[in-house]
Design a protein around this motif. Sequence first.
Motif, PDB file in Angstrom:
ATOM      1  N   ARG A 222       1.019  -1.098   0.247  1.00 20.03           N
ATOM      2  CA  ARG A 222       0.279   0.054   0.141  1.00 20.03           C
ATOM      3  C   ARG A 222       0.523   1.489  -0.196  1.00 20.03           C
ATOM      4  O   ARG A 222       0.711   2.314  -0.674  1.00 20.03           O
ATOM      5  N   SER A 223       1.734   1.420   0.752  1.00 18.41           N
ATOM      6  CA  SER A 223       2.665   2.382   0.900  1.00 18.41           C
ATOM      7  C   SER A 223       3.573   2.329  -0.239  1.00 18.41           C
ATOM      8  O   SER A 223       3.403   3.743  -0.730  1.00 18.41           O
ATOM      9  N   LEU A 224       3.819   1.400  -1.286  1.00 16.39           N
ATOM     10  CA  LEU A 224       4.892   1.984  -2.458  1.00 16.39           C
ATOM     11  C   LEU A 224       3.737   2.492  -3.306  1.00 16.39           C
ATOM     12  O   LEU A 224       3.958   3.104  -4.284  1.00 16.39           O
ATOM     13  N   ARG A 225       2.311   1.770  -3.713  1.00 18.41           N
ATOM     14  CA  ARG A 225       1.381   2.022  -4.522  1.00 18.41           C
ATOM     15  C   ARG A 225       1.164   4.014  -3.967  1.00 18.41           C
ATOM     16  O   ARG A 225       1.050   4.400  -5.152  1.00 18.41           O
ATOM     17  N   ALA A 226       1.022   4.010  -3.022  1.00 18.17           N
ATOM     18  CA  ALA A 226       0.683   5.433  -2.996  1.00 18.17           C
ATOM     19  C   ALA A 226       1.799   6.505  -3.358  1.00 18.17           C
ATOM     20  O   ALA A 226       1.520   7.551  -4.118  1.00 18.17           O
ATOM     21  N   ALA A 227       2.964   6.232  -2.759  1.00 16.26           N
ATOM     22  CA  ALA A 227       3.507   6.449  -3.379  1.00 16.26           C
ATOM     23  C   ALA A 227       4.268   7.340  -4.637  1.00 16.26           C
ATOM     24  O   ALA A 227       4.549   8.366  -5.207  1.00 16.26           O
ATOM     25  N   CYS A 228       4.225   5.962  -5.115  1.00 12.10           N
ATOM     26  CA  CYS A 228       4.073   6.047  -6.890  1.00 12.10           C
ATOM     27  C   CYS A 228       2.744   7.134  -7.324  1.00 12.10           C
ATOM     28  O   CYS A 228       2.510   7.386  -8.583  1.00 12.10           O
ATOM     29  N   ALA A 229       1.579   6.563  -6.650  1.00  8.06           N
ATOM     30  CA  ALA A 229       0.303   7.609  -6.829  1.00  8.06           C
ATOM     31  C   ALA A 229       0.749   9.022  -6.590  1.00  8.06           C
ATOM     32  O   ALA A 229       0.637   9.668  -7.590  1.00  8.06           O
ATOM     33  N   ALA A 230       1.650   9.627  -5.457  1.00  5.57           N
ATOM     34  CA  ALA A 230       1.648  10.361  -5.156  1.00  5.57           C
ATOM     35  C   ALA A 230       2.831  11.422  -5.818  1.00  5.57           C
ATOM     36  O   ALA A 230       3.072  12.261  -6.717  1.00  5.57           O
ATOM     37  N   ARG A 231       3.695  10.211  -6.569  1.00  4.07           N
ATOM     38  CA  ARG A 231       4.748  10.620  -6.919  1.00  4.07           C
ATOM     39  C   ARG A 231       5.580   9.928  -8.620  1.00  4.07           C
ATOM     40  O   ARG A 231       6.340   9.393  -8.904  1.00  4.07           O
ATOM     41  N   PRO A 232       3.882   9.927  -9.865  1.00  2.67           N
ATOM     42  CA  PRO A 232       5.023   9.319 -10.231  1.00  2.67           C
ATOM     43  C   PRO A 232       5.505   9.870 -11.684  1.00  2.67           C
ATOM     44  O   PRO A 232       5.965   9.035 -12.564  1.00  2.67           O
ATOM     45  N   TRP A 233       5.885  10.996 -11.436  1.00  2.05           N
ATOM     46  CA  TRP A 233       7.165  11.592 -12.587  1.00  2.05           C
ATOM     47  C   TRP A 233       7.755  10.641 -12.419  1.00  2.05           C
ATOM     48  O   TRP A 233       9.499  10.896 -12.993  1.00  2.05           O
ATOM     49  N   HIS A 234       8.633  10.309 -10.736  1.00  2.81           N
ATOM     50  CA  HIS A 234       9.494   9.664 -10.344  1.00  2.81           C
ATOM     51  C   HIS A 234       9.568   8.021 -10.772  1.00  2.81           C
ATOM     52  O   HIS A 234      11.012   7.559 -10.798  1.00  2.81           O
ATOM     53  N   VAL A 235       8.234   7.369 -11.273  1.00  2.08           N
ATOM     54  CA  VAL A 235       8.532   5.875 -11.894  1.00  2.08           C
ATOM     55  C   VAL A 235       8.877   6.148 -13.473  1.00  2.08           C
ATOM     56  O   VAL A 235       9.818   4.975 -13.840  1.00  2.08           O
ATOM     57  N   ALA A 236       8.924   6.910 -13.798  1.00  2.17           N
ATOM     58  CA  ALA A 236       9.579   7.223 -15.686  1.00  2.17           C
ATOM     59  C   ALA A 236      10.093   8.200 -15.988  1.00  2.17           C
ATOM     60  O   ALA A 236      11.085   8.447 -15.895  1.00  2.17           O
ATOM     61  N   GLY A 237       9.340   9.361 -15.983  1.00  3.96           N
ATOM     62  CA  GLY A 237       9.553  10.281 -16.428  1.00  3.96           C
ATOM     63  C   GLY A 237       9.099  11.766 -17.431  1.00  3.96           C
ATOM     64  O   GLY A 237       7.551  11.282 -17.736  1.00  3.96           O
ATOM     65  N   THR A 238       8.725  12.738 -17.882  1.00  2.00           N
ATOM     66  CA  THR A 238       8.179  13.492 -18.314  1.00  2.00           C
ATOM     67  C   THR A 238       7.542  12.645 -19.816  1.00  2.00           C
ATOM     68  O   THR A 238       8.707  12.308 -21.135  1.00  2.00           O
ATOM     69  N   GLY A 239       6.628  12.946 -20.060  1.00  5.27           N
ATOM     70  CA  GLY A 239       5.670  12.499 -21.542  1.00  5.27           C
ATOM     71  C   GLY A 239       5.169  10.508 -21.256  1.00  5.27           C
ATOM     72  O   GLY A 239       5.549  10.206 -22.442  1.00  5.27           O
ATOM     73  N   ARG A 240       6.634  10.668 -20.798  1.00  8.58           N
ATOM     74  CA  ARG A 240       6.238   8.799 -20.408  1.00  8.58           C
ATOM     75  C   ARG A 240       4.940   7.846 -19.812  1.00  8.58           C
ATOM     76  O   ARG A 240       4.316   8.595 -18.715  1.00  8.58           O
ATOM     77  N   PHE A 241       4.826   7.229 -20.507  1.00 10.01           N
ATOM     78  CA  PHE A 241       3.605   6.052 -20.298  1.00 10.01           C
ATOM     79  C   PHE A 241       3.095   5.887 -18.738  1.00 10.01           C
ATOM     80  O   PHE A 241       2.115   6.322 -18.363  1.00 10.01           O
ATOM     81  N   CYS A 242       4.032   5.613 -17.793  1.00  7.15           N
ATOM     82  CA  CYS A 242       3.967   4.537 -16.493  1.00  7.15           C
ATOM     83  C   CYS A 242       3.263   6.642 -15.758  1.00  7.15           C
ATOM     84  O   CYS A 242       2.229   6.211 -14.862  1.00  7.15           O
ATOM     85  N   THR A 243       4.254   7.407 -16.282  1.00 13.85           N
ATOM     86  CA  THR A 243       4.251   8.873 -15.467  1.00 13.85           C
ATOM     87  C   THR A 243       2.748   9.037 -15.886  1.00 13.85           C
ATOM     88  O   THR A 243       1.708   9.938 -15.004  1.00 13.85           O
ATOM     89  N   GLU A 244       2.256   9.271 -17.506  1.00 10.38           N
ATOM     90  CA  GLU A 244       1.029   9.997 -17.716  1.00 10.38           C
ATOM     91  C   GLU A 244       0.013   9.173 -17.492  1.00 10.38           C
ATOM     92  O   GLU A 244      -1.023   9.850 -16.844  1.00 10.38           O
ATOM     93  N   VAL A 245      -0.324   8.050 -17.223  1.00  9.02           N
ATOM     94  CA  VAL A 245      -1.052   6.868 -16.308  1.00  9.02           C
ATOM     95  C   VAL A 245      -2.146   7.318 -14.774  1.00  9.02           C
ATOM     96  O   VAL A 245      -2.731   7.645 -14.950  1.00  9.02           O
ATOM     97  N   MET A 246      -0.623   7.333 -14.495  1.00  9.36           N
ATOM     98  CA  MET A 246      -0.411   7.356 -13.025  1.00  9.36           C
ATOM     99  C   MET A 246      -0.693   8.524 -12.616  1.00  9.36           C
ATOM    100  O   MET A 246      -1.429   8.707 -11.795  1.00  9.36           O
TER     101      MET A 246
END
Lengths: 336, 336
Positions: A222-246
């Motif tokens: 739950r903590s990891l999912r919350a972190a990625c949902a709160a900071r999606p730019w850090h999971v991939a980056g500008t314009g990238r799929f995982c970031t944009e979708v999250m």
Amino acid sequence: MHNPVVIEALRGALVESQHRGAVAVFDAEGARVLTIGDVDRPIYPRSAVKALRALVLMEAGAVERFGLQKEELALACASHGGEPDHIAGVVAMLARAGLDEGALLYGKHWPLHQPSALALARSGGTASALHNNCSGKHAGFLCAACAMGCDPTNYVDPSHPVQQAVKAVLEALGGEAIPDAHRGVDGCSVPTFAMSLTALARAFARFGTGHGLPRERAAAARSLRAACAARPWHVAGTGRFCTEVMTSLRSRVFVKAGAEGVYCAALPEQGLGLALKIDDGASRAAEAAIATVIARFLPRDDAGRAALEGFARPVLRNWNRTPIGALKPSPALLCC
Amino acid sequence: MHNPVVIEALRGALVESQHRGAVAVFDAEGARVLTIGDVDRPIYPRSAVKALRALVLMEAGAVERFGLQKEELALACASHGGEPDHIAGVVAMLARAGLDEGALLYGKHWPLHQPSALALARSGGTASALHNNCSGKHAGFLCAACAMGCDPTNYVDPSHPVQQAVKAVLEALGGEAIPDAHRGVDGCSVPTFAMSLTALARAFARFGTGHGLPRERAAAARSLRAACAARPWHVAGTGRFCTEVMTSLRSRVFVKAGAEGVYCAALPEQGLGLALKIDDGASRAAEAAIATVIARFLPRDDAGRAALEGFARPVLRNWNRTPIGALKPSPALLCC
């Protein structure tokens, strides 16, 4: 077994190229919801399971020990583009464990994000291990090793306690034993463990819901999912799929790419885990396919669906920005 | 029809990804020598037919009119990496026709050759149309238009005399009419005409031998092949497949890549033309496959075979340069 064509690439009136693949959607009780193609063959999930690997970091108590922040947890789950703030986050994470770039055991490369690579060159900089898309994951492994009280040297070796713990997490969540013959070496030198799409989908259903997991592991997920949902730019980056979708769907979806055409995802509200592999390893097809499959399981009126639609049926443009074709999901992906 | 798997990508003990495709080998009389998969379906050959397009430049009398040199003819057939001497050659070619970069009608991009892109950024430069991998072909179209005495403006339009002449050359060499529905727009904005692999292989058998061609066209083909054999670096660039193979095998092979997994080749001594398309468009598989097929038809003791072997079965390495797997040709490609 022939996997079906799941994505077609059109140019003008003709299909120029096509991508075959397999898709698994399972619920957290392990029940099949949707399968397309061969979902029993072992495939290497590569970076698509970085969040499952990061459970080891959580369970080692590294958050409390080192005061890791949300963006650092997101980086531990990331394949980042090497943009300046990604690098700053990784440097901070290593420093919390008293380490620096010298502890990272894999090759260097220029940032994948081209504007960042060109800016780095313009400023007289050069490629380093920090720019490697996996540097956040490695900083996570190193923090985990330090929190576990074991020597971080050689943390990429299959026999290192961190890698042993990673394997145990993958086996527990997927419900499949991983034989030694299913272990390969990843791009960043750590072991990568081949698993079936069925096991991967079940693992992500559990990761997304906590069902069937020990209490501590469910909380870590739950903590990891919350972190990625709160900071999606850090999971991939500008314009990238995982970031944009999250960014669009926030905590309603967790999604992560892996090299060679892999995606894994969790839809916590629907209680589902998703995993797919494009036979030929093409990222463009994997993106379009996972966008299509996620959209199938979201409510029709979900405002976040628009972000998915653009990835599911992208218009292809040439260097003049003229539309020359499109990717589109095949009937096998839409109807099965 | 399912095309067979032609190239497998191994990681550790498992096949990680696989590539399907079709292959055609025909002789200059039009007779079938080898076919694998569906060789009748129209495919876009993309840049693999740049040398056939350049026949229009030759037949317009541009060599005599503008004093074009070997490296300029090679650039007209090239998908170059945007290295500094590629750019210098294109600038010289445009200048011979009294033109400059402003005449090029397509988008700009950074050099595909990463060291050149980074060096350009370091020196304060930026992407331009000259760096586009197709700039030599476009300079060739512009020289052709000027030599034909027609307005070079809008030379990329399907109705322009140069593009009409290109279509006529492709139809004549391939022996197939090209309907309007088989015309797409290429990455560099010119028309790309879909043809069967059978027609493409026959066209390259004729290009490689001159058999069945009018005397002037046979001479033009011979000059283009000689230019590429003499200046193979100008056809692609440092470390790239077409350059490496033509450097090793000189005039014994003409080979050219096209986007989306296409290769065409001619073996003049054997009187053969080769064409292949990887279904999913992967360059890595197209390279390995064409290297395998060319090697099948060369003498066993040809000293140039070593260069092909490295491309047919490349070892895959990670960022640490550790071997993690390999590409290898499938039984379907080796045995049919």
